[in-house]
Scaffold this active site. Structure first.
Site, PDB file in Angstrom:
ATOM      1  N   SER A 204       4.860   2.437   7.695  1.00  0.00           N
ATOM      2  CA  SER A 204       4.495   1.296   6.851  1.00  0.00           C
ATOM      3  C   SER A 204       5.697   0.772   6.080  1.00  0.00           C
ATOM      4  O   SER A 204       6.401   1.530   5.413  1.00  0.00           O
ATOM      5  CB  SER A 204       3.425   1.695   5.839  1.00  0.00           C
ATOM      6  OG  SER A 204       2.145   1.463   6.329  1.00  0.00           O
TER       7      SER A 204
ATOM      8  N   HIS B 286       0.808  -1.213   0.000  1.00  0.00           N
ATOM      9  CA  HIS B 286       0.000   0.000   0.000  1.00  0.00           C
ATOM     10  C   HIS B 286       0.846   1.270   0.000  1.00  0.00           C
ATOM     11  O   HIS B 286       0.346   2.352  -0.288  1.00  0.00           O
ATOM     12  CB  HIS B 286      -0.987   0.004   1.180  1.00  0.00           C
ATOM     13  CG  HIS B 286      -0.375   0.259   2.520  1.00  0.00           C
ATOM     14  ND1 HIS B 286      -0.044  -0.742   3.392  1.00  0.00           N
ATOM     15  CD2 HIS B 286      -0.052   1.411   3.146  1.00  0.00           C
ATOM     16  CE1 HIS B 286       0.452  -0.227   4.501  1.00  0.00           C
ATOM     17  NE2 HIS B 286       0.465   1.090   4.377  1.00  0.00           N
TER      18      HIS B 286
ATOM     19  N   ASP C  83       0.052  -7.738   1.745  1.00  0.00           N
ATOM     20  CA  ASP C  83       0.475  -6.340   1.673  1.00  0.00           C
ATOM     21  C   ASP C  83       1.996  -6.187   1.679  1.00  0.00           C
ATOM     22  O   ASP C  83       2.564  -5.425   2.469  1.00  0.00           O
ATOM     23  CB  ASP C  83      -0.141  -5.545   2.822  1.00  0.00           C
ATOM     24  CG  ASP C  83      -0.053  -4.035   2.598  1.00  0.00           C
ATOM     25  OD1 ASP C  83       0.240  -3.623   1.458  1.00  0.00           O
ATOM     26  OD2 ASP C  83      -0.274  -3.281   3.554  1.00  0.00           O
TER      27      ASP C  83
END
Length: 519
Positions: free
Chosen positions: A250, A144, A174
């Protein structure tokens, strides 16, 4: 609220967003709580533990500086940009042709466009984290972070900036693998993966990343929980940590105290966007086989055996004499799939797959997906109360979504015919006749006892059994008439059973198991 952790920059100018100063990001509450705790300890009000226990409970690692010094240069900031198509902030009203307002609104929006008030194409930037796993230039991050990006850059701690190319991505857990070309004479610092299965709740860990675009930041915490399912995908198996991670973290690594990567920071639960001590990381043992596949094939290649499974509830466990709930109950088997070829049957409870314990329904898809394609494995099942070991060869999962259309149920139903029925376990059932097959649109090849009606509020209704369903088996014995069911229920009562396991099929052949209390 579960939040992904990339920090998006201002859409117009590309500058990072201004930091919020709400209470969730303020250090004052944390400082106050520490002062209160210190006062309580000094006053002796926490009398449940002795002085040595107090020290052990509050003491963390003396320092992580040496470990941090070894790994910080391997952590990079990932910056991306993409072009967003033009959009009109206020849509043109949908007016009928010839309306007196049609000309007015056309002139209004035309004037706005000439004055540049409508949004035109613009660049959108975002920031995340990643880490180097190979001195050849391979970098791991979250999917993402780089999704839909036109350009991707890796920013290193020495100030250098290298353009990155996407090698492959996996949306299921992910992850994304990037590749940069190192500058001549400047070798990259790389880190290695550790064994996430060796982690215990309470072990100390370090999170390194790029929170809010500030650059390399290290925080320390512990493993709060393992095997977390946060409903983000079919293979959820997250590590939970209280190490502070925020937007922009992230794709950053979660290290153990030896400096090995044991997780990839992915999501947090936060009402404000700031850390409240609940963060989630993809375990290294889940990530490493996928990263290897992305590196070799540019895509993930997961194992598949072709079964539909469901949870073993306490009622189902009791009806199958399993003791406590365990394993995954096979609801149906794909024709000509690996499971069918290996002898797996509906009603089997899978308790071991390739030497790994299947604790519950959720663990079987994860174990199968991590198994190499074309590998022959042993599968231990409980079938009619006895354990059997089967052998099957794992196939490859087709990631494409099913496009099978739902059956059309808009046709007018014929007048219900009169049939002889029997009531049991909150169900009114009958022998399947051609008329009932037509009435409920039951496929020709399906067999069983048809459900005519379901008592409102009964356990059968709570389990989702509906008129038109077929009772195919009772405790793994086939049924063709209501008398078969009555006979089987009577035998179960004599054995002291309190519930019966039913194999139930819908009119289209989708099978599942459910346990109902015996009247």
């Amino acid at each position: 609220m579960i939040r992904r952790l990339f920090a998006q920059a201002d859409r117009a100018g590309g500058a990072p967003r201004r930091l919020r100063t709400d209470r969730a990001l303020s250090p004052l509450p944390r400082l106050a709580s520490r002062l209160l705790l210190a006062g309580a300890l000094a006053a002796g009000t926490l009398g449940l533990m002795g002085p040595s226990a107090h020290a052990a409970a509050t003491k963390g690692p003396d320092t992580v500086a040496d470990t941090a010094e070894r790994v910080m240069d391997a952590v990079v900031n990932i910056s991306t940009s993409q072009t967003v198509a033009p959009s009109r902030s206020v849509p043109t009203p949908d007016l009928p042709p010839g309306s007196p307002f049609e000309e007015f609104f056309e002139e209004f929006f035309k004037r706005r466009q000439q004055q540049g008030e409508d949004n035109g194409p613009r660049r959108v930037s975002s920031l995340g984290s990643g880490f180097v796993i190979d001195q050849a230039g391979f970098i791991v991050t979250n999917n993402h972070v780089i999704a839909d990006a036109d350009e991707i850059y890796a920013n290193f701690t020495d100030g250098s900036k290298l353009k990155a190319e996407l090698v492959g991505r996996d949306t299921k857990i992910d992850l994304a693998l990037l590749k940069v070309t190192p500058e001549e004479g400047k070798p990259l610092t790389a880190v290695k993966f550790g064994n996430s299965d060796a982690l215990r709740v309470g072990d100390w860990v370090m999170a390194v990343g790029n929170p809010f675009g500030l650059g390399g930041t290290l925080t320390v915490g512990v493993i709060s929980a393992r095997n977390r399912d946060i409903n983000s995908g079919p293979y959820d198996n997250f590590l939970q940590t209280d190490a502070a991670i925020n937007r922009g973290n992230s794709g950053g690594p979660l290290f153990n105290m030896e400096g090995d990567v044991i997780g990839i920071n992915t999501a947090i639960i936060s009402p404000s966007g700031g850390s409240i001590g609940i963060g989630f990381a993809v375990p290294s043992n889940t990530a490493t086989p996928i990263i290897a596949q992305l590196k070799e094939f540019g895509e993930a290649r997961r194992g598949w055996i072709g079964v539909r499974i469901q949870q073993v509830t306490p009622e189902i466990a009791e009806s199958l004499s399993l003791g406590k709930p365990r394993g995954a109950l096979v609801g149906s088997v794909t024709e000509d799939g690996p499971a069918a070829k290996g002898g797996l049957k509906a009603g089997d409870v899978v308790i071991t797959f390739d030497g790994k314990e299947v604790k519950d329904m959720r663990s079987l898809p994860i174990i199968v997906a991590d198994t190499p394609v074309d590998k022959e494995v042993d599968v231990v099942v409980v079938r009619k109360g006895a354990q059997e070991t089967l052998k099957l060869t794992v196939g490859r999962l087709n990631e494409a979504e099913s496009t099978e259309a739902a059956a059309d149920t808009t046709e007018k139903k014929p007048e219900p015919p009169k049939v002889d029925t029997v009531k049991l376990m909150g169900l009114e059932v009958a022998e399947l006749t051609p008329e009932l097959r037509t009435r409920f649109k039951i496929k020709d090849e399906l067999k069983g006892v048809v459900v005519i009606s379901v008592e409102a509020g009964s356990p059968a209704a709570d389990r989702g059994i509906a008129p038109g369903s077929l009772i195919v088996e009772v405790n793994q014995e086939a049924t063709g008439t209501p008398a078969d069911i009555e006979k089987r229920l009577a035998a179960l009562k004599q054995e002291g059973r309190r519930s019966a396991l039913l194999m139930v099929s819908d009119p289209q052949g989708q099978v599942r198991f459910t346990a109902l209390p015996i009247d």
